[in-house]
Design a protein around this motif. Structure first.
Motif, mmCIF file in Angstrom:
data_model
loop_
_atom_site.group_PDB
_atom_site.id
_atom_site.type_symbol
_atom_site.label_atom_id
_atom_site.label_comp_id
_atom_site.label_asym_id
_atom_site.label_seq_id
_atom_site.Cartn_x
_atom_site.Cartn_y
_atom_site.Cartn_z
ATOM 1 N N ALA A 134 -31.961 7.360 -50.466
ATOM 2 C CA ALA A 134 -32.285 7.520 -51.962
ATOM 3 C C ALA A 134 -31.322 7.241 -52.835
ATOM 4 O O ALA A 134 -30.090 7.560 -52.858
ATOM 5 C CB ALA A 134 -32.569 9.235 -52.008
ATOM 6 N N PHE A 135 -31.355 6.570 -53.922
ATOM 7 C CA PHE A 135 -30.573 5.937 -55.156
ATOM 8 C C PHE A 135 -30.499 6.906 -56.069
ATOM 9 O O PHE A 135 -31.841 7.161 -56.691
ATOM 10 C CB PHE A 135 -31.098 4.573 -55.244
ATOM 11 C CG PHE A 135 -30.073 4.238 -56.280
ATOM 12 C CD1 PHE A 135 -28.886 3.565 -55.928
ATOM 13 C CD2 PHE A 135 -30.508 3.962 -57.704
ATOM 14 C CE1 PHE A 135 -28.004 3.208 -56.914
ATOM 15 C CE2 PHE A 135 -29.751 3.477 -58.809
ATOM 16 C CZ PHE A 135 -28.448 3.047 -58.138
ATOM 17 N N LYS A 144 -20.932 4.848 -57.065
ATOM 18 C CA LYS A 144 -21.289 3.509 -56.360
ATOM 19 C C LYS A 144 -20.456 3.294 -55.213
ATOM 20 O O LYS A 144 -20.816 2.946 -54.208
ATOM 21 C CB LYS A 144 -21.580 2.178 -57.154
ATOM 22 C CG LYS A 144 -22.710 2.557 -58.499
ATOM 23 C CD LYS A 144 -22.742 1.399 -59.208
ATOM 24 C CE LYS A 144 -24.078 1.334 -60.042
ATOM 25 N NZ LYS A 144 -24.091 2.839 -60.674
ATOM 26 N N LYS A 145 -19.456 3.372 -55.411
ATOM 27 C CA LYS A 145 -18.195 3.359 -54.225
ATOM 28 C C LYS A 145 -18.599 4.356 -52.943
ATOM 29 O O LYS A 145 -18.514 3.761 -51.977
ATOM 30 C CB LYS A 145 -16.930 3.380 -54.528
ATOM 31 C CG LYS A 145 -16.414 2.197 -55.649
ATOM 32 C CD LYS A 145 -15.004 2.600 -56.090
ATOM 33 C CE LYS A 145 -14.859 1.872 -57.302
ATOM 34 N NZ LYS A 145 -13.822 2.652 -58.057
ATOM 35 N N GLN A 146 -18.644 5.520 -53.181
ATOM 36 C CA GLN A 146 -18.878 6.487 -52.434
ATOM 37 C C GLN A 146 -20.386 6.272 -51.682
ATOM 38 O O GLN A 146 -20.722 6.406 -50.550
ATOM 39 C CB GLN A 146 -18.972 8.047 -52.750
ATOM 40 C CG GLN A 146 -18.978 8.754 -51.683
ATOM 41 C CD GLN A 146 -17.994 8.993 -50.626
ATOM 42 O OE1 GLN A 146 -16.608 8.612 -50.954
ATOM 43 N NE2 GLN A 146 -18.296 8.699 -49.103
ATOM 44 N N TYR A 172 -23.486 4.554 -47.039
ATOM 45 C CA TYR A 172 -24.339 3.571 -46.116
ATOM 46 C C TYR A 172 -23.771 3.265 -44.825
ATOM 47 O O TYR A 172 -24.309 3.191 -43.794
ATOM 48 C CB TYR A 172 -24.854 2.380 -47.067
ATOM 49 C CG TYR A 172 -25.325 1.328 -46.237
ATOM 50 C CD1 TYR A 172 -26.577 1.301 -46.177
ATOM 51 C CD2 TYR A 172 -24.688 0.369 -45.946
ATOM 52 C CE1 TYR A 172 -27.313 0.456 -45.452
ATOM 53 C CE2 TYR A 172 -25.101 -0.759 -45.015
ATOM 54 C CZ TYR A 172 -26.559 -0.613 -44.865
ATOM 55 O OH TYR A 172 -27.099 -1.524 -44.254
ATOM 56 N N LEU A 173 -21.995 3.060 -45.199
ATOM 57 C CA LEU A 173 -21.669 2.457 -43.985
ATOM 58 C C LEU A 173 -21.410 3.523 -43.023
ATOM 59 O O LEU A 173 -21.381 3.373 -41.590
ATOM 60 C CB LEU A 173 -20.054 2.005 -44.177
ATOM 61 C CG LEU A 173 -20.006 0.910 -45.271
ATOM 62 C CD1 LEU A 173 -18.782 0.759 -45.806
ATOM 63 C CD2 LEU A 173 -20.425 -0.490 -44.373
ATOM 64 N N THR A 219 -9.868 0.116 -58.291
ATOM 65 C CA THR A 219 -10.729 0.430 -59.841
ATOM 66 C C THR A 219 -11.938 -0.322 -59.877
ATOM 67 O O THR A 219 -13.031 0.380 -60.521
ATOM 68 C CB THR A 219 -9.734 0.094 -60.879
ATOM 69 O OG1 THR A 219 -9.262 -1.372 -60.518
ATOM 70 C CG2 THR A 219 -8.544 0.757 -60.624
ATOM 71 N N GLY A 220 -12.262 -1.367 -59.383
ATOM 72 C CA GLY A 220 -13.345 -2.087 -59.442
ATOM 73 C C GLY A 220 -14.619 -2.012 -58.397
ATOM 74 O O GLY A 220 -14.147 -1.750 -57.200
ATOM 75 N N PHE A 221 -15.948 -2.134 -58.387
ATOM 76 C CA PHE A 221 -16.742 -2.355 -57.427
ATOM 77 C C PHE A 221 -16.505 -3.577 -56.693
ATOM 78 O O PHE A 221 -16.841 -4.520 -57.745
ATOM 79 C CB PHE A 221 -18.134 -1.713 -57.826
ATOM 80 C CG PHE A 221 -19.024 -1.412 -56.805
ATOM 81 C CD1 PHE A 221 -19.045 -0.450 -55.898
ATOM 82 C CD2 PHE A 221 -19.991 -2.459 -56.464
ATOM 83 C CE1 PHE A 221 -20.006 -0.133 -55.030
ATOM 84 C CE2 PHE A 221 -20.968 -2.376 -55.349
ATOM 85 C CZ PHE A 221 -20.884 -1.082 -54.590
ATOM 86 N N PRO A 222 -16.584 -3.638 -55.595
ATOM 87 C CA PRO A 222 -16.481 -4.918 -54.703
ATOM 88 C C PRO A 222 -17.944 -5.581 -54.723
ATOM 89 O O PRO A 222 -18.991 -5.034 -54.753
ATOM 90 C CB PRO A 222 -16.257 -4.873 -53.358
ATOM 91 C CG PRO A 222 -16.568 -3.267 -53.171
ATOM 92 C CD PRO A 222 -16.638 -2.442 -54.489
ATOM 93 N N GLY A 223 -18.108 -6.782 -55.206
ATOM 94 C CA GLY A 223 -19.240 -7.622 -55.429
ATOM 95 C C GLY A 223 -19.273 -8.470 -54.371
ATOM 96 O O GLY A 223 -18.356 -8.806 -53.455
#
Length: 191
Positions: free
Chosen positions: A114-115, A121-123, A128-129, A171-175
């Protein structure tokens, strides 16, 4: 050919909107859903043969991309430079890797993630992992010291109770494409 043409030619069931597949161990579940997200009742026999196998193959490919770094490298090359011989090699490799496996294929509801747009978003990535990448999770637990959240430092903790969280200094979300090395920079075990 549009989805409507496929339905008109009886190659795609009317009302079919999406497929989902779920793989846990050697049990593979496939499901077909309508546009409201409702499971289409029936068994796999009601699905066109091609379309009941496609989600199964996709989930096998996804697991192989997670586990097999060499296969992943070939797939990444194919995505950058799609050549027919690379496509044939990828499919032949997948076939050879799984030809002796004995999967149980069934039709039924599959778990979904569920989104929640307000969720960190990091958590969400870590969750998911935790749920779908058990080998990566075990490697993180083995490599890094625990971040204590619900337990006191030094307590003996059942490994099944350890989940993943992210390093708060990130600090940034990995893309882009996330390989294990990149994820090891941001993910930590938490108990």
């Amino acid at each position: 050919m549009s989805p409507e043409d496929w339905r008109e030619n009886k190659l795609l069931e009317s009302g079919l909107y999406s497929y989902r597949a779920y793989l846990k161990g050697e049990k593979l579940t496939v499901a077909a859903y309508d546009k409201n997200g409702g499971l289409i009742a029936g068994t796999m026999e009601h699905l066109h043969p091609l379309y009941k196998m496609l989600p199964a193959f996709m989930v096998l490919i996804a697991r192989e991309l997670e586990r097999n770094h060499q296969y992943r490298a070939i797939m990444e090359k194919f995505l950058d430079y799609p050549e027919p011989d690379t496509f044939v090699n990828l499919n032949e490799d997948l076939s050879q890797m799984h030809k002796a496996d004995d999967y149980t294929l069934s039709y039924g509801e599959v778990p979904s993630i569920a989104f929640n747009p307000n969720r960190d978003k990091k958590q969400l990535l870590c969750d998911y992992l935790n749920d779908f990448c058990p080998e990566f999770r075990q490697e993180v637990i083995k490599r890094f010291p625990l971040v204590y959240h619900n337990y006191k430092e030094g307590e003996i903790i059942d490994r099944s109770l350890i989940d993943l969280t992210y390093d708060k200094s990130v600090t940034g979300f990995p893309g882009g494409i996330l390989d294990w090395d990149r994820l090891f920079d941001i993910v930590r075990p938490r108990a």
